[in-house]
Enzyme design. Structure first.
Site, PDB file in Angstrom:
ATOM      1  N   SER A 144     -23.018  19.982 -57.754  1.00  0.00           N
ATOM      2  CA  SER A 144     -22.043  20.225 -56.624  1.00  0.00           C
ATOM      3  C   SER A 144     -21.218  18.822 -56.628  1.00  0.00           C
ATOM      4  CB  SER A 144     -22.886  20.391 -55.452  1.00  0.00           C
ATOM      5  OG  SER A 144     -21.904  20.026 -54.297  1.00  0.00           O
ATOM      6  N   TYR A 157     -29.859  17.918 -49.786  1.00  0.00           N
ATOM      7  CA  TYR A 157     -28.812  18.570 -50.723  1.00  0.00           C
ATOM      8  C   TYR A 157     -28.403  17.604 -51.524  1.00  0.00           C
ATOM      9  CZ  TYR A 157     -25.360  21.954 -52.222  1.00  0.00           C
ATOM     10  OH  TYR A 157     -24.369  22.760 -52.860  1.00  0.00           O
TER      11      TYR A 157
HETATM   12  N1  LIG Z   1     -20.367  27.931 -52.223  1.00  0.00           N
HETATM   13  C1  LIG Z   1     -19.994  26.663 -52.516  1.00  0.00           C
HETATM   14  O1  LIG Z   1     -19.050  26.329 -51.977  1.00  0.00           O
HETATM   15  C2  LIG Z   1     -20.906  25.732 -53.576  1.00  0.00           C
HETATM   16  C3  LIG Z   1     -20.193  24.385 -53.502  1.00  0.00           C
HETATM   17  C4  LIG Z   1     -20.926  23.659 -54.411  1.00  0.00           C
HETATM   18  C5  LIG Z   1     -22.045  24.031 -54.924  1.00  0.00           C
HETATM   19  N2  LIG Z   1     -22.637  25.167 -54.725  1.00  0.00           N
HETATM   20  C6  LIG Z   1     -23.851  25.467 -55.546  1.00  0.00           C
HETATM   21  O2  LIG Z   1     -23.650  26.753 -56.330  1.00  0.00           O
HETATM   22  C7  LIG Z   1     -24.894  27.342 -56.186  1.00  0.00           C
HETATM   23  C8  LIG Z   1     -24.506  28.878 -55.799  1.00  0.00           C
HETATM   24  O3  LIG Z   1     -24.010  28.855 -54.511  1.00  0.00           O
HETATM   25  P1  LIG Z   1     -23.643  30.405 -53.593  1.00  0.00           P
HETATM   26  O4  LIG Z   1     -22.689  29.662 -52.424  1.00  0.00           O
HETATM   27  O5  LIG Z   1     -23.219  31.167 -54.470  1.00  0.00           O
HETATM   28  O6  LIG Z   1     -25.119  30.556 -53.104  1.00  0.00           O
HETATM   29  P2  LIG Z   1     -25.493  32.062 -52.472  1.00  0.00           P
HETATM   30  O7  LIG Z   1     -26.317  31.666 -51.121  1.00  0.00           O
HETATM   31  O8  LIG Z   1     -24.496  33.047 -52.315  1.00  0.00           O
HETATM   32  O9  LIG Z   1     -26.597  32.319 -53.239  1.00  0.00           O
HETATM   33  C9  LIG Z   1     -27.692  31.769 -53.909  1.00  0.00           C
HETATM   34  C10 LIG Z   1     -28.724  32.669 -54.544  1.00  0.00           C
HETATM   35  O10 LIG Z   1     -30.116  31.627 -54.826  1.00  0.00           O
HETATM   36  C11 LIG Z   1     -31.022  32.684 -54.512  1.00  0.00           C
HETATM   37  N3  LIG Z   1     -32.053  32.008 -54.089  1.00  0.00           N
HETATM   38  C12 LIG Z   1     -32.355  31.177 -53.041  1.00  0.00           C
HETATM   39  N4  LIG Z   1     -33.602  30.793 -52.744  1.00  0.00           N
HETATM   40  C13 LIG Z   1     -34.274  31.317 -54.048  1.00  0.00           C
HETATM   41  C14 LIG Z   1     -35.723  31.256 -54.206  1.00  0.00           C
HETATM   42  N5  LIG Z   1     -36.520  30.330 -53.554  1.00  0.00           N
HETATM   43  N6  LIG Z   1     -36.104  31.726 -55.218  1.00  0.00           N
HETATM   44  C15 LIG Z   1     -35.003  32.766 -56.106  1.00  0.00           C
HETATM   45  N7  LIG Z   1     -33.946  32.651 -55.696  1.00  0.00           N
HETATM   46  C16 LIG Z   1     -33.481  32.022 -54.733  1.00  0.00           C
HETATM   47  C17 LIG Z   1     -30.436  33.888 -53.757  1.00  0.00           C
HETATM   48  O11 LIG Z   1     -31.146  34.884 -53.600  1.00  0.00           O
HETATM   49  C18 LIG Z   1     -29.215  33.906 -54.245  1.00  0.00           C
HETATM   50  O12 LIG Z   1     -29.150  34.896 -55.463  1.00  0.00           O
HETATM   51  C19 LIG Z   1     -25.972  26.630 -55.355  1.00  0.00           C
HETATM   52  O13 LIG Z   1     -26.605  26.061 -56.377  1.00  0.00           O
HETATM   53  C20 LIG Z   1     -24.833  25.787 -54.442  1.00  0.00           C
HETATM   54  O14 LIG Z   1     -25.819  24.549 -54.201  1.00  0.00           O
HETATM   55  C21 LIG Z   1     -21.815  25.928 -53.974  1.00  0.00           C
END
Ligand SMILES: NC(=O)c1ccc[n+]([C@@H]2O[C@H](COP(=O)([O-])OP(=O)(O)OC[C@H]3O[C@@H](n4cnc5c(N)ncnc54)[C@H](O)[C@@H]3O)[C@@H](O)[C@H]2O)c1
Length: 262
Positions: A144, A157
């Site tokens: 991130s 985080y």
């Molecule tokens: N959305 C953003 O703006 C953003 C920005 C920077 C980084 N990220 C990173 O990108 C990645 C995806 O983010 P997103 O927004 O698509 O998230 P999201 O919440 O849409 O998806 C998260 C996924 O992780 C799975 N998950 C969570 N806990 C789990 C566990 N204990 N065991 C198995 N699976 C588990 C969920 O089932 C889901 O499939 C993350 O690592 C997040 O930190 C997101």
């Protein structure tokens, strides 16, 4: 009917958001895809059916909870059973919790470290021997912008995402002459369903229109006040897994509208 398959890819947390966008991009390019996330068997079946039908690739699904070492081992076993050894690992699963450090609950600290950092270590450690045996592998860690810079109220985080970049560099160095690359992708704001309620709340409380609220929310951090589409992260992951990226390793690539350039 299935077309010729490229190397199998395991994408953690790929039942929604960025992870599913990566899965779609990899499937479109012809990779066999292992979907994973906390979804029901019926939801997992539905997502697999979509990818198989749309892109004619092999697909598997696991709902293993990767907040423990045993859960990570289960995910690897499920993947091998469905598709064989994954030559590509995308560590994408991640969770968030915000609070002042002085009030941060122990269980949230441990959960975020377990899912956002330790799972990536366990999965990489246990998949590397097979990548080394074939002299080819790709590890992409979805960190991130918070792996590069900090924000208040995000102790766990930021610690996990900075840690993931450190892990990425070690993996890159240890495997530099073995046909295996390891890189981190560092998104800023990404267009996921999480954003809209925050935009709506700003619009409501400040009595401004949605577009102005969007610019205000994203522009508070990003000089380029536009959120990245999840598909753009998918395309970058695909590039990092391709032949032209064979000398990109140990890198942390911001996709953050200039956030970390400040
Ligand atoms: N959305 C953003 O703006 C953003 C920005 C920077 C980084 N990220 C990173 O990108 C990645 C995806 O983010 P997103 O927004 O698509 O998230 P999201 O919440 O849409 O998806 C998260 C996924 O992780 C799975 N998950 C969570 N806990 C789990 C566990 N204990 N065991 C198995 N699976 C588990 C969920 O089932 C889901 O499939 C993350 O690592 C997040 O930190 C997101």
């Amino acid at each position: 009917m299935q077309r010729e398959q490229k190397q199998p890819v395991l994408i953690t947390g790929s039942t929604s958001g960025i992870g599913f966008a990566i899965a779609e991009t990899m499937a479109r390019a012809g990779h066999a895809v292992m979907l994973h996330g906390l979804a029901s068997p019926a939801q997992g079946e539905d997502l697999q059916r979509r990818l198989r039908k749309e892109y004619e690739v092999s697909c598997g699904f696991s709902s293993a909870d990767i907040s423990s070492e045993a859960g990570c081992a289960q995910l690897i076993a499920d993947t091998r059973e469905a598709l064989g050894n994954p030559a590509i690992l995308v560590n994408n699963a991640g969770v968030q919790f915000t609070a002042e450090t002085s009030e941060f609950p122990t269980e949230q600290w441990q959960k975020i470290l377990a899912i956002n950092l330790s799972a990536a270590f366990f999965l990489a450690r246990d998949l590397l021997p097979d990548m080394r045996a074939t002299s080819w592998g790709r590890i992409v860690n979805i960190s991130s912008v918070h792996g590069l810079v900090a924000s208040e109220r995000k102790a766990a985080y930021c610690a996990a995402k900075h840690g993931l970049i450190g892990l990425t560099k070690v993996l890159a160095l240890e495997n530099a002459d073995r046909g295996i690359t390891a890189n981190a992708v560092c998104p800023g704001w990404v267009e996921t369903p999480l954003i809209q309620p925050q935009i709506d709340s700003i619009a409501r409380t400040q009595e401004i229109d949605t577009e102005a609220a969007r610019v205000q929310l994203i522009g508070a951090k990003q000089p380029l006040a536009r959120a990245t589409k999840p598909e753009a992260i998918g395309e970058l992951v695909l590039y990092l897994c391709g032949d032209f990226a064979s000398t990109i390793t140990g890198a942390s690539l911001p996709v953050d509208g200039g956030w970390s350039a400040q």
